[in-house]
Scaffold this motif. Sequence first.
Motif, PDB file in Angstrom:
ATOM      1  N   LEU A  33      48.686  31.444 -19.642  1.00 58.09           N
ATOM      2  CA  LEU A  33      49.417  30.241 -19.255  1.00 58.09           C
ATOM      3  C   LEU A  33      50.839  30.633 -18.868  1.00 58.09           C
ATOM      4  O   LEU A  33      51.502  31.357 -19.611  1.00 58.09           O
ATOM      5  CB  LEU A  33      49.445  29.242 -20.410  1.00 58.09           C
ATOM      6  CG  LEU A  33      50.352  28.017 -20.254  1.00 58.09           C
ATOM      7  CD1 LEU A  33      49.883  27.132 -19.107  1.00 58.09           C
ATOM      8  CD2 LEU A  33      50.412  27.236 -21.560  1.00 58.09           C
ATOM      9  N   LEU A  34      51.301  30.144 -17.723  1.00 54.15           N
ATOM     10  CA  LEU A  34      52.657  30.447 -17.262  1.00 54.15           C
ATOM     11  C   LEU A  34      53.513  29.181 -17.273  1.00 54.15           C
ATOM     12  O   LEU A  34      53.096  28.140 -16.743  1.00 54.15           O
ATOM     13  CB  LEU A  34      52.639  31.047 -15.852  1.00 54.15           C
ATOM     14  CG  LEU A  34      51.890  32.383 -15.721  1.00 54.15           C
ATOM     15  CD1 LEU A  34      50.476  32.162 -15.197  1.00 54.15           C
ATOM     16  CD2 LEU A  34      52.638  33.354 -14.820  1.00 54.15           C
ATOM     17  N   LEU A  35      54.685  29.269 -17.888  1.00 49.05           N
ATOM     18  CA  LEU A  35      55.653  28.180 -17.932  1.00 49.05           C
ATOM     19  C   LEU A  35      56.907  28.605 -17.175  1.00 49.05           C
ATOM     20  O   LEU A  35      57.337  29.754 -17.288  1.00 49.05           O
ATOM     21  CB  LEU A  35      56.028  27.831 -19.378  1.00 49.05           C
ATOM     22  CG  LEU A  35      54.897  27.553 -20.370  1.00 49.05           C
ATOM     23  CD1 LEU A  35      55.477  27.209 -21.743  1.00 49.05           C
ATOM     24  CD2 LEU A  35      53.988  26.446 -19.881  1.00 49.05           C
ATOM     25  N   TYR A  36      57.487  27.690 -16.422  1.00 48.93           N
ATOM     26  CA  TYR A  36      58.740  27.983 -15.721  1.00 48.93           C
ATOM     27  C   TYR A  36      59.768  26.917 -16.062  1.00 48.93           C
ATOM     28  O   TYR A  36      59.430  25.837 -16.556  1.00 48.93           O
ATOM     29  CB  TYR A  36      58.518  28.096 -14.210  1.00 48.93           C
ATOM     30  CG  TYR A  36      57.997  26.854 -13.528  1.00 48.93           C
ATOM     31  CD1 TYR A  36      58.859  25.885 -13.036  1.00 48.93           C
ATOM     32  CD2 TYR A  36      56.627  26.649 -13.364  1.00 48.93           C
ATOM     33  CE1 TYR A  36      58.382  24.742 -12.409  1.00 48.93           C
ATOM     34  CE2 TYR A  36      56.134  25.517 -12.735  1.00 48.93           C
ATOM     35  CZ  TYR A  36      57.014  24.569 -12.258  1.00 48.93           C
ATOM     36  OH  TYR A  36      56.538  23.446 -11.642  1.00 48.93           O
ATOM     37  N   GLY A  37      61.055  27.197 -15.770  1.00 51.90           N
ATOM     38  CA  GLY A  37      62.117  26.389 -16.355  1.00 51.90           C
ATOM     39  C   GLY A  37      63.036  25.652 -15.418  1.00 51.90           C
ATOM     40  O   GLY A  37      64.210  25.453 -15.740  1.00 51.90           O
ATOM     41  N   SER A  38      62.544  25.210 -14.250  1.00 57.43           N
ATOM     42  CA  SER A  38      63.406  24.476 -13.331  1.00 57.43           C
ATOM     43  C   SER A  38      62.581  23.464 -12.549  1.00 57.43           C
ATOM     44  O   SER A  38      61.442  23.743 -12.165  1.00 57.43           O
ATOM     45  CB  SER A  38      64.094  25.440 -12.357  1.00 57.43           C
ATOM     46  OG  SER A  38      64.762  24.723 -11.328  1.00 57.43           O
ATOM     47  N   LEU A  39      63.182  22.283 -12.298  1.00 51.24           N
ATOM     48  CA  LEU A  39      62.503  21.228 -11.542  1.00 51.24           C
ATOM     49  C   LEU A  39      62.936  21.204 -10.080  1.00 51.24           C
ATOM     50  O   LEU A  39      62.513  20.320  -9.329  1.00 51.24           O
ATOM     51  CB  LEU A  39      62.779  19.866 -12.184  1.00 51.24           C
ATOM     52  CG  LEU A  39      62.366  19.713 -13.649  1.00 51.24           C
ATOM     53  CD1 LEU A  39      62.693  18.311 -14.136  1.00 51.24           C
ATOM     54  CD2 LEU A  39      60.891  20.027 -13.844  1.00 51.24           C
ATOM     55  N   ARG A  40      63.769  22.130  -9.674  1.00 52.90           N
ATOM     56  CA  ARG A  40      64.225  22.156  -8.289  1.00 52.90           C
ATOM     57  C   ARG A  40      63.060  22.382  -7.342  1.00 52.90           C
ATOM     58  O   ARG A  40      62.087  23.073  -7.674  1.00 52.90           O
ATOM     59  CB  ARG A  40      65.244  23.273  -8.094  1.00 52.90           C
ATOM     60  CG  ARG A  40      66.573  23.049  -8.794  1.00 52.90           C
ATOM     61  CD  ARG A  40      67.482  24.240  -8.582  1.00 52.90           C
ATOM     62  NE  ARG A  40      68.816  24.024  -9.144  1.00 52.90           N
ATOM     63  CZ  ARG A  40      69.759  24.939  -9.171  1.00 52.90           C
ATOM     64  NH1 ARG A  40      69.525  26.143  -8.651  1.00 52.90           N
ATOM     65  NH2 ARG A  40      70.943  24.667  -9.701  1.00 52.90           N
ATOM     66  N   GLU A  41      63.184  21.825  -6.129  1.00 53.36           N
ATOM     67  CA  GLU A  41      62.148  22.045  -5.131  1.00 53.36           C
ATOM     68  C   GLU A  41      62.033  23.534  -4.809  1.00 53.36           C
ATOM     69  O   GLU A  41      60.926  24.070  -4.660  1.00 53.36           O
ATOM     70  CB  GLU A  41      62.452  21.257  -3.855  1.00 53.36           C
ATOM     71  CG  GLU A  41      61.383  21.409  -2.781  1.00 53.36           C
ATOM     72  CD  GLU A  41      61.672  20.557  -1.556  1.00 53.36           C
ATOM     73  OE1 GLU A  41      60.937  20.703  -0.553  1.00 53.36           O
ATOM     74  OE2 GLU A  41      62.632  19.748  -1.600  1.00 53.36           O
ATOM     75  N   ARG A  42      63.182  24.189  -4.685  1.00 57.32           N
ATOM     76  CA  ARG A  42      63.187  25.637  -4.476  1.00 57.32           C
ATOM     77  C   ARG A  42      63.585  26.295  -5.800  1.00 57.32           C
ATOM     78  O   ARG A  42      64.725  26.710  -6.011  1.00 57.32           O
ATOM     79  CB  ARG A  42      64.135  26.010  -3.339  1.00 57.32           C
ATOM     80  CG  ARG A  42      64.028  27.467  -2.913  1.00 57.32           C
ATOM     81  CD  ARG A  42      64.705  27.739  -1.567  1.00 57.32           C
ATOM     82  NE  ARG A  42      64.734  29.171  -1.283  1.00 57.32           N
ATOM     83  CZ  ARG A  42      63.703  29.865  -0.808  1.00 57.32           C
ATOM     84  NH1 ARG A  42      62.564  29.244  -0.547  1.00 57.32           N
ATOM     85  NH2 ARG A  42      63.801  31.169  -0.580  1.00 57.32           N
ATOM     86  N   SER A  43      62.616  26.371  -6.674  1.00 58.88           N
ATOM     87  CA  SER A  43      62.838  26.876  -8.028  1.00 58.88           C
ATOM     88  C   SER A  43      62.472  28.349  -8.086  1.00 58.88           C
ATOM     89  O   SER A  43      61.302  28.719  -7.906  1.00 58.88           O
ATOM     90  CB  SER A  43      61.986  26.086  -9.037  1.00 58.88           C
ATOM     91  OG  SER A  43      61.906  26.760 -10.272  1.00 58.88           O
TER      92      SER A  43
END
Length: 237
Positions: A33-43
Amino acid sequence: MSDLPNIQPEAFEAIDPAKLFPAQRDSSPPRILLLYGSLRERSFSRFAAEEAARILNAYGVETHIYDPHGLPLADACEADHPKVAELRDLVTWCDGMVWSSPERHGAMSGVMKTQIDWIPLSLGGVRPTQGKTLAVMQVCGGSQSFNTVNQLRVLGRWMRLLTIPNQSSVAKAWDEFDENGRMKPSPYYNRIADVMEELAKFTVLTRDIRDHLVDRYSERVESHAALSARVNLSKAV
């Protein structure tokens, strides 16, 4: 045992090689499972996670990237919220995780921390993270830093995850990905490939013995004490 007067023999277990090296191993693809930490369109943390997933797939790993859009802050709602339930189901499903966060003010992002905060240490009598593997990554807006991966390691230890030795920190992330969000060839890309290879190996190596690796003396002492108390109570009734 004579040299260990404080050890409780009923809770002490000698190391059993048969439990560490089982004859039969799970041959199915490991699940990450991969989690990432930004909601930006270009994250860029999402781009890094997506690149990591592609590399893991090439190593024969099954992956799932969780979308944190719509996930409430921890304790802002009940755990039956659909985004919370989805995250917890995925944590239960996986054999290991990748945490990819941007560095914000020298720390992980709030989006990253919120996801981790919603992952419980215990869920219905099951510990969904204990003994599973973890790889940590960060993306930086400027020069290379390791503040965020160091923080993520602390949280990984707290969640009793087997955090692998290698890690990734991408400096000036805005210059490392093309217009399509694909990572350019570079030593940073090579490092992510190294980290994912190591994660895949550690996951395959440990997933069959996960429960045995984290089984510990102190909890067996508590279990034996609770069992003795129940037996004594039943005799008294």
